[in-house]
Design a protein around this motif. Structure first.
Motif, PDB file in Angstrom:
ATOM      1  N   TYR A 206       0.857  -1.192   0.000  1.00 50.76           N
ATOM      2  CA  TYR A 206       0.000   0.000   0.000  1.00 50.76           C
ATOM      3  C   TYR A 206       0.883   1.229   0.000  1.00 50.76           C
ATOM      4  N   PRO A 207       0.393   2.351  -0.476  1.00 53.60           N
ATOM      5  CA  PRO A 207      -0.927   2.639  -1.014  1.00 53.60           C
ATOM      6  C   PRO A 207      -1.270   1.776  -2.243  1.00 53.60           C
ATOM      7  N   THR A 211      -2.454   4.800  -7.122  1.00 56.85           N
ATOM      8  CA  THR A 211      -2.326   6.026  -6.330  1.00 56.85           C
ATOM      9  C   THR A 211      -1.162   6.863  -6.847  1.00 56.85           C
ATOM     10  N   GLU A 212      -1.248   8.163  -6.632  1.00 53.84           N
ATOM     11  CA  GLU A 212      -0.138   9.060  -6.951  1.00 53.84           C
ATOM     12  C   GLU A 212       0.450   9.567  -5.646  1.00 53.84           C
ATOM     13  N   TRP A 213       1.678   9.194  -5.372  1.00 51.22           N
ATOM     14  CA  TRP A 213       2.332   9.592  -4.130  1.00 51.22           C
ATOM     15  C   TRP A 213       2.822  11.021  -4.250  1.00 51.22           C
ATOM     16  N   LEU A 214       2.577  11.806  -3.216  1.00 57.82           N
ATOM     17  CA  LEU A 214       2.968  13.217  -3.220  1.00 57.82           C
ATOM     18  C   LEU A 214       4.120  13.511  -2.268  1.00 57.82           C
ATOM     19  N   PRO A 230       5.473   6.450   1.906  1.00 59.31           N
ATOM     20  CA  PRO A 230       4.593   7.516   1.411  1.00 59.31           C
ATOM     21  C   PRO A 230       3.664   7.964   2.529  1.00 59.31           C
ATOM     22  N   ILE A 231       3.516   9.283   2.700  1.00 59.06           N
ATOM     23  CA  ILE A 231       2.673   9.797   3.788  1.00 59.06           C
ATOM     24  C   ILE A 231       1.545  10.704   3.283  1.00 59.06           C
ATOM     25  N   ALA A 232       1.484  10.930   1.967  1.00 56.84           N
ATOM     26  CA  ALA A 232       0.361  11.668   1.382  1.00 56.84           C
ATOM     27  C   ALA A 232       0.227  11.227  -0.064  1.00 56.84           C
TER      28      ALA A 232
END
Length: 293
Positions: A206-207, A211-214, A230-232
């Motif tokens: 996951y994510p 998903t697109e990691w920012l 990844p945190i957002a």
């Protein structure tokens, strides 16, 4: 010419009547309600979402003209079985969740479920990865994995995903992912900042795919060997709803200016609006961490 002159008085009367009827006409309720409605849903035991989210909501109304409504667990954050007012989700344009291990009754879960399946945008903070905690065999047990289909997040705490964190004494260095730096949500967000949230482990599965990691997080003072996470991220969930999720959300994070701007930008983006070009500076959101009480 004579005919035109004869008709002129009548035309003048009609113009006057139209002007009088229009003067002072108030906007209809439908016109007033065109401002997007953001419904915040909080109940997280630990991170004071019922305190930080109302402050954020007030800023969104005052600075950006949104309508907001904040729903919280009753009578306090430890009350796992009741969040009054969830029927408001039926009118929401964006729903923002900050939940942790709720045991809501079926009728309340149905209102949350209906909103998510409507395909409207959703935002989630931190412990919303494990929003529900129904016992084995409960008719609502499948909702323990609700975050997976809604936000592309791990399906609950622990389990096969081994979703965990790196210790309460840790914090996180956050870095904008260079390949995502042009995303509207990252407009004006400092490329590097620090938050108090101890890093959540979501990798390797996951994510969710797509998903697109920012933003990536690096654990500071972890209690075990740690890798960046990844945190957002953003996503389009299976119901075609636009998603923004962050594993940040410690109350002290809300006092960090880059985090504040990230969230304000994300709310605009989720609602299909241009992110604000001008930033007023540090927002007045200062809530102490209370821990589990």
């Amino acid at each position: 010419m004579k005919l035109t002159l004869r008709l002129w008085p009548f035309a003048l009367v009609l113009i006057c009547l139209f002007s009088i009827s229009s003067f002072g006409k108030q906007p209809t309720q439908k016109q007033k309600s065109k401002k997007p409605l953001i419904v915040f849903v909080a109940g997280d035991h630990e991170y004071s979402g019922e305190s930080t989210l109302p402050l954020l909501a007030n800023i969104l109304e005052k600075n950006y003209g949104f309508r907001t409504k904040v729903l919280t667990s009753y009578p306090d954050q430890n009350a796992e079985k009741n969040i009054p007012g969830l029927e408001s989700l039926a009118e929401a344009d964006l729903a923002v969740f900050f939940l942790r291990w709720r045991l809501l009754p079926a009728d309340q879960v149905a209102m949350i479920d209906a909103y998510v399946k409507s395909g409207k945008p959703v935002m989630g903070f931190r412990t919303t990865t494990h929003a529900f905690n129904y016992p084995k065999g409960d008719p609502l047990e499948s909702y323990n994995a609700w975050a997976e289909s809604t936000f592309g997040a791990p399906p609950g705490w622990g389990g096969k995903a081994k979703h965990t964190h790196y210790g309460h004494n840790a914090s996180t260095d956050a870095s904008v992912i260079p390949s995502a730096s042009k995303h509207p949500i990252l407009t004006g967000v400092a490329p590097n900042f620090h938050v108090r949230s101890w890093l959540y482990r979501v990798l390797p599965n996951y994510p969710a795919k797509g998903t697109e990691w920012l933003v990536m997080g690096k654990a500071v003072n972890p209690d075990k060997a740690a890798e960046d996470q990844p945190i957002a991220w953003t996503w389009v969930n299976p119901y075609k709803g636009r998603v923004f999720f962050t594993t940040m959300g410690h109350p002290e994070d809300f006092s960090v200016e880059p985090f504040q701007r990230l969230i304000v930008n994300a709310i605009h983006w989720e609602l299909g609006k241009k992110v604000p070009k001008n930033w007023p500076g540090m927002l007045d959101i200062h809530v102490p961490y209370r821990g589990m009480k």
